[in-house]
Each structure stands twice: as C-alpha cells, then as structure tokens.
Design a protein around this motif. Structure first.
Motif, PDB file in Angstrom:
ATOM      1  N   ASP A   3     -12.374  -9.360 -11.661  1.00  0.00           N
ATOM      2  CA  ASP A   3     -11.122  -9.847 -11.089  1.00  0.00           C
ATOM      3  C   ASP A   3     -10.431  -8.800 -10.218  1.00  0.00           C
ATOM      4  OD1 ASP A   3     -11.008 -12.445 -12.486  1.00  0.00           O
ATOM      5  OD2 ASP A   3     -10.740 -11.238 -14.296  1.00  0.00           O
ATOM      6  N   ILE A   4     -10.995  -7.593 -10.151  1.00  0.00           N
ATOM      7  CA  ILE A   4     -10.308  -6.482  -9.488  1.00  0.00           C
ATOM      8  C   ILE A   4     -10.013  -6.779  -8.020  1.00  0.00           C
ATOM      9  CG2 ILE A   4     -10.589  -4.095  -8.700  1.00  0.00           C
ATOM     10  CD1 ILE A   4      -9.775  -4.306 -11.611  1.00  0.00           C
ATOM     11  N   ALA A   5     -10.915  -7.437  -7.315  1.00  0.00           N
ATOM     12  CA  ALA A   5     -10.664  -7.731  -5.897  1.00  0.00           C
ATOM     13  C   ALA A   5      -9.380  -8.537  -5.728  1.00  0.00           C
ATOM     14  CB  ALA A   5     -11.848  -8.475  -5.291  1.00  0.00           C
ATOM     15  N   GLY A   6      -9.234  -9.606  -6.521  1.00  0.00           N
ATOM     16  CA  GLY A   6      -8.043 -10.438  -6.427  1.00  0.00           C
ATOM     17  C   GLY A   6      -6.796  -9.715  -6.887  1.00  0.00           C
ATOM     18  N   ILE A   7      -6.913  -8.930  -7.967  1.00  0.00           N
ATOM     19  CA  ILE A   7      -5.764  -8.162  -8.452  1.00  0.00           C
ATOM     20  C   ILE A   7      -5.318  -7.161  -7.399  1.00  0.00           C
ATOM     21  CG2 ILE A   7      -4.924  -6.560 -10.211  1.00  0.00           C
ATOM     22  CD1 ILE A   7      -7.056  -7.720 -12.108  1.00  0.00           C
ATOM     23  N   ALA A   8      -6.269  -6.420  -6.830  1.00  0.00           N
ATOM     24  CA  ALA A   8      -5.936  -5.376  -5.857  1.00  0.00           C
ATOM     25  C   ALA A   8      -5.247  -5.951  -4.625  1.00  0.00           C
ATOM     26  CB  ALA A   8      -7.196  -4.617  -5.465  1.00  0.00           C
ATOM     27  N   ALA A   9      -5.793  -7.052  -4.099  1.00  0.00           N
ATOM     28  CA  ALA A   9      -5.197  -7.657  -2.907  1.00  0.00           C
ATOM     29  C   ALA A   9      -3.773  -8.131  -3.181  1.00  0.00           C
ATOM     30  CB  ALA A   9      -6.064  -8.822  -2.432  1.00  0.00           C
ATOM     31  N   GLY A  10      -3.578  -8.808  -4.306  1.00  0.00           N
ATOM     32  CA  GLY A  10      -2.243  -9.274  -4.658  1.00  0.00           C
ATOM     33  C   GLY A  10      -1.293  -8.147  -5.005  1.00  0.00           C
ATOM     34  N   THR A  11      -1.825  -7.066  -5.569  1.00  0.00           N
ATOM     35  CA  THR A  11      -0.995  -5.930  -5.953  1.00  0.00           C
ATOM     36  C   THR A  11      -0.298  -5.303  -4.756  1.00  0.00           C
ATOM     37  OG1 THR A  11      -2.220  -5.362  -7.967  1.00  0.00           O
ATOM     38  CG2 THR A  11      -1.094  -3.562  -6.859  1.00  0.00           C
ATOM     39  N   VAL A  12      -1.021  -5.117  -3.658  1.00  0.00           N
ATOM     40  CA  VAL A  12      -0.405  -4.503  -2.479  1.00  0.00           C
ATOM     41  C   VAL A  12       0.729  -5.386  -1.963  1.00  0.00           C
ATOM     42  CG1 VAL A  12      -0.797  -3.465  -0.227  1.00  0.00           C
ATOM     43  CG2 VAL A  12      -2.627  -3.447  -1.906  1.00  0.00           C
ATOM     44  N   VAL A  13       0.551  -6.703  -2.020  1.00  0.00           N
ATOM     45  CA  VAL A  13       1.611  -7.616  -1.596  1.00  0.00           C
ATOM     46  C   VAL A  13       2.833  -7.457  -2.493  1.00  0.00           C
ATOM     47  CG1 VAL A  13       2.225 -10.040  -1.206  1.00  0.00           C
ATOM     48  CG2 VAL A  13      -0.078  -9.237  -0.651  1.00  0.00           C
ATOM     49  N   VAL A  14       2.625  -7.369  -3.810  1.00  0.00           N
ATOM     50  CA  VAL A  14       3.743  -7.179  -4.744  1.00  0.00           C
ATOM     51  C   VAL A  14       4.434  -5.851  -4.487  1.00  0.00           C
ATOM     52  CG1 VAL A  14       4.366  -6.864  -7.170  1.00  0.00           C
ATOM     53  CG2 VAL A  14       2.755  -8.666  -6.532  1.00  0.00           C
ATOM     54  N   TRP A  15       3.655  -4.772  -4.381  1.00  0.00           N
ATOM     55  CA  TRP A  15       4.243  -3.453  -4.142  1.00  0.00           C
ATOM     56  C   TRP A  15       5.084  -3.432  -2.872  1.00  0.00           C
ATOM     57  CZ3 TRP A  15      -0.752  -0.105  -5.072  1.00  0.00           C
ATOM     58  CH2 TRP A  15      -0.919   0.105  -6.456  1.00  0.00           C
ATOM     59  N   GLU A  16       4.524  -3.954  -1.793  1.00  0.00           N
ATOM     60  CA  GLU A  16       5.221  -3.876  -0.509  1.00  0.00           C
ATOM     61  C   GLU A  16       6.420  -4.814  -0.434  1.00  0.00           C
ATOM     62  OE1 GLU A  16       4.889  -1.776   2.079  1.00  0.00           O
ATOM     63  OE2 GLU A  16       3.536  -0.651   0.762  1.00  0.00           O
ATOM     64  N   ALA A  17       6.460  -5.823  -1.316  1.00  0.00           N
ATOM     65  CA  ALA A  17       7.636  -6.690  -1.416  1.00  0.00           C
ATOM     66  C   ALA A  17       8.700  -6.081  -2.326  1.00  0.00           C
ATOM     67  CB  ALA A  17       7.230  -8.062  -1.928  1.00  0.00           C
ATOM     68  N   GLN A  18       8.382  -4.922  -2.920  1.00  0.00           N
ATOM     69  CA  GLN A  18       9.278  -4.201  -3.836  1.00  0.00           C
ATOM     70  C   GLN A  18       9.370  -4.871  -5.214  1.00  0.00           C
ATOM     71  OE1 GLN A  18      10.334  -1.162  -2.659  1.00  0.00           O
ATOM     72  NE2 GLN A  18       9.067  -1.846  -0.951  1.00  0.00           N
ATOM     73  N   GLY A  19       8.327  -5.588  -5.587  1.00  0.00           N
ATOM     74  CA  GLY A  19       8.223  -6.079  -6.952  1.00  0.00           C
ATOM     75  C   GLY A  19       7.564  -5.019  -7.826  1.00  0.00           C
ATOM     76  N   THR A  20       7.344  -5.335  -9.089  1.00  0.00           N
ATOM     77  CA  THR A  20       6.705  -4.397 -10.010  1.00  0.00           C
ATOM     78  C   THR A  20       5.418  -4.998 -10.551  1.00  0.00           C
ATOM     79  OG1 THR A  20       7.839  -5.232 -11.999  1.00  0.00           O
ATOM     80  CG2 THR A  20       8.950  -3.507 -10.721  1.00  0.00           C
ATOM     81  N   LEU A  21       4.469  -4.137 -10.878  1.00  0.00           N
ATOM     82  CA  LEU A  21       3.202  -4.580 -11.439  1.00  0.00           C
ATOM     83  C   LEU A  21       2.636  -3.481 -12.316  1.00  0.00           C
ATOM     84  CD1 LEU A  21       0.443  -6.647  -9.860  1.00  0.00           C
ATOM     85  CD2 LEU A  21      -0.198  -4.462 -10.864  1.00  0.00           C
ATOM     86  N   SER A  22       2.168  -3.863 -13.499  1.00  0.00           N
ATOM     87  CA  SER A  22       1.609  -2.884 -14.436  1.00  0.00           C
ATOM     88  C   SER A  22       0.757  -3.606 -15.467  1.00  0.00           C
ATOM     89  CB  SER A  22       2.732  -2.118 -15.145  1.00  0.00           C
ATOM     90  OG  SER A  22       3.429  -2.977 -16.057  1.00  0.00           O
ATOM     91  N   ARG A  23       0.226  -2.828 -16.388  1.00  0.00           N
ATOM     92  CA  ARG A  23      -0.365  -3.412 -17.594  1.00  0.00           C
ATOM     93  C   ARG A  23       0.777  -3.836 -18.526  1.00  0.00           C
ATOM     94  NH1 ARG A  23      -5.611  -1.983 -18.988  1.00  0.00           N
ATOM     95  NH2 ARG A  23      -4.973  -1.618 -21.145  1.00  0.00           N
ATOM     96  N   TRP A  24       0.449  -4.619 -19.548  1.00  0.00           N
ATOM     97  CA  TRP A  24       1.480  -5.096 -20.450  1.00  0.00           C
ATOM     98  C   TRP A  24       2.240  -3.963 -21.139  1.00  0.00           C
ATOM     99  CZ3 TRP A  24      -0.177 -10.022 -23.660  1.00  0.00           C
ATOM    100  CH2 TRP A  24      -0.472 -11.065 -22.769  1.00  0.00           C
ATOM    101  N   ASP A  25       1.547  -2.854 -21.373  1.00  0.00           N
ATOM    102  CA  ASP A  25       2.195  -1.737 -22.054  1.00  0.00           C
ATOM    103  C   ASP A  25       2.967  -0.832 -21.097  1.00  0.00           C
ATOM    104  OD1 ASP A  25       0.179  -0.435 -20.699  1.00  0.00           O
ATOM    105  OD2 ASP A  25      -0.892   0.228 -22.504  1.00  0.00           O
ATOM    106  N   GLY A  26       3.052  -1.222 -19.840  1.00  0.00           N
ATOM    107  CA  GLY A  26       3.794  -0.448 -18.858  1.00  0.00           C
ATOM    108  C   GLY A  26       2.975   0.581 -18.112  1.00  0.00           C
ATOM    109  N   GLU A  27       1.733   0.779 -18.528  1.00  0.00           N
ATOM    110  CA  GLU A  27       0.873   1.754 -17.863  1.00  0.00           C
ATOM    111  C   GLU A  27       0.333   1.177 -16.552  1.00  0.00           C
ATOM    112  OE1 GLU A  27       0.258   4.936 -18.868  1.00  0.00           O
ATOM    113  OE2 GLU A  27       1.767   4.535 -20.418  1.00  0.00           O
TER     114      GLU A  27
END
Length: 298
Positions: free
Chosen positions: A237-261
């Motif tokens: 799933d890393i390809a989909g996670i990575a692509a969506g992650t950059v969109v979240v980061w650049e929109a100033q949202g947050t993304l992490s593992r459930w434990d905050g890491e």
C-alpha cells in the motif's frame, strides 16, 4: 563552468504536473478496461484464508507505460521497487502504484485511483516522499502536491477544468465531525478498525467507508473528511500512502501512525490523517487498540 540553478518548489510543481499528465493518460487506459468487463480479473483462490487476490493485466499496462514515459521528463535514480539495498542522500526514486482500490475497480465502482510518488533520500539516509499524485479517472479528479509548493485538486468536467487549492476542514471537535476509515479483508486485521468505529459511535456525525487509502487521504486534505484511519496497511500500500501523504502534508494536515510515530516507508503501518485539529481526540480512541505484539515490523 556552467552554474547549476538551485531547484525551487515551482520546479517540483512543474515536474508533478508533467507526471500527472502521464498518469491521467494511463488512467484512461485503466478506465477503458474497467468499462469492458471482459478485461476484469477474477479473484485468485490461492491463500483463500487471506482474502481475495486479484491479478490485473491493467497493472502491467500502467507500469510499462509509466516506466517508458517518465524517464523522458526528468532525471531520477530508478524505481522504488527495484532500488538498490542502500541509497545515498539526494537520490530519488519514483514509485508508480498499481490500481489502488482494486475491489472497487473490479466491481465497477468509481472510487479507485492510479498513483505516483517521488521519494528522495535525505541527509539521514532516510527516504521521504516529495511529490505525490493521485488520479481518480472515473471521478475526473486529480490531486497533486510537491514539497514546498502546496497541493492542488484538478476537476475535469464537461465544461472545462477547475483547479482549487487544497485545504483541510476547520472542524475542531470529534462531535459532529465526518470521518472515514479503511479496513483489510483479513478478519484479524479488520477487527481493530471496526472496534474503533464502534467506540466512536455517537460523536461523529458520520463515519464513511469507501476507500481507497490514497483517495481517503486526499479527501482529508481537501476537507471532505475531517480525519481518516486504517489499521495494518501493508507494504504493497506504500505507493498509495506516499502519494496521498504529500497531498496531506502540503495542505497542512497531519499524518502519522496511530501511536503518533512517523510512517515507516519500508514496513506495514497503522495510518491516521486529520485536519490537525481533532487528532488528539481521535488518538485517544485509536490508542485503545494498539498494534498487536504478535506482529513485528518486516
């Protein structure tokens, strides 16, 4: 000696736009196959206890097309799936994803995507995605983001193309929020998602379950959802996670593992994304269902 110009965020944005054009072209081929039922795969019976497995010829078409065309756009050091065991700081690798939301795809639903992410190895020799592109052909939507250049949503309609800056919601409490969650087709993994959703009952106005991960992340980034969570997303799933992650980061949202890491780009992950305002409340529920001790990082 010719002076080398320093790369700017706009340079990365322009590169993302070029690759998005290729991805949209590949997506049209995938959409054509989806609309032609003869081209859709049936689930494999191998490892039936692990859920349905699909082998799509369209995935091979996407890989061949993108691999052949992307090299004409800019220099990079290879593809993520075939990178060497060790990489040097500054090296970049494209990760072209297979169909994200494969069950939606074979059931002829509209919520599936094709994705691309550019990883760069930093001074600490750790990879980080710096460009993310998520294209949903059946919805006419493309999300793209590049490091330092923000995130944009491109919506193609019958009357033209509309571009919007991607920004998350301003919802400040779980009460009345709209959440999305994903879950595996493997019972032992999906139970944690259902447990969290059940424990949240009565607070959010709605909890959606549509998928895929890349699109869910983008819908957190653009404010459609206030947060999204999913347990046990696998290395595939890393390809989909990575692509969506950059969109979240650049929109100033947050993304992490459930434990905050931070997300581990070489391992399985529990993922949670939010508008940044309700993450503490949501993590209170997520952390009641921690990563099972019996599962080790690969």
């Amino acid at each position: 000696m010719e002076e080398t110009r320093e790369e700017t965020p706009q340079d990365l944005r322009n590169l993302a736009l070029k690759v998005a054009g290729l991805l949209e072209e590949a997506g049209q081929h995938a959409l054509h196959d989806q609309l032609n039922p003869r081209n859709l795969a049936q689930p494999s019976t191998e490892n039936a206890d692990r859920g349905p497995r699909y082998k799509l010829e369209v995935d091979n078409k996407i890989m061949r097309f993108m691999s052949a065309r992307i090299a004409d756009i800019a220099h990079f050091d290879g593809f993520w799936t075939t990178r060497p065991a060790e990489s040097r700081p500054g090296q970049r690798y494209w990760y072209i994803g297979k169909i994200d939301g494969v069950i939606n795809y074979v059931r002829r639903m509209s919520e599936w995507t094709v994705t691309a992410a550019l990883f760069e190895f930093g001074p600490d020799n750790e990879p980080k995605p710096i460009i993310g592109i998520v294209h949903a052909p059946a919805l006419g939507l493309t999300y793209l983001a590049a490091r330092g250049a923000g995130a944009v949503r491109i919506h193609k309609t019958a009357v033209g193309e509309k571009r919007d800056k991607v920004v998350p919601s301003m919802t400040s409490s779980l009460d009345g929020s709209v959440l999305s969650y994903g879950m595996s087709f493997i019972p032992s993994e999906s139970q944690r998602a259902l447990d969290v959703a059940s424990s949240l009952a009565g607070r959010p106005a709605d909890i959606k379950r549509v998928g895929p991960v890349s699109l869910d992340l983008c819908k957190v980034a653009d404010g459609t959802y206030d947060a999204y969570f999913e347990p046990m997303l696998h290395v595939w799933d890393i390809a989909g996670i990575a692509a969506g992650t950059v969109v979240v980061w650049e929109a100033q949202g947050t993304l992490s593992r459930w434990d905050g890491e931070r997300i581990h780009w070489r391992h399985d992950n529990d993922v949670v994304a939010s508008n940044g305002l309700i993450i503490r409340e949501l993590q209170h529920y997520l952390q009641q269902y921690p990563w099972p001790d019996s599962i080790n990082q690969r």
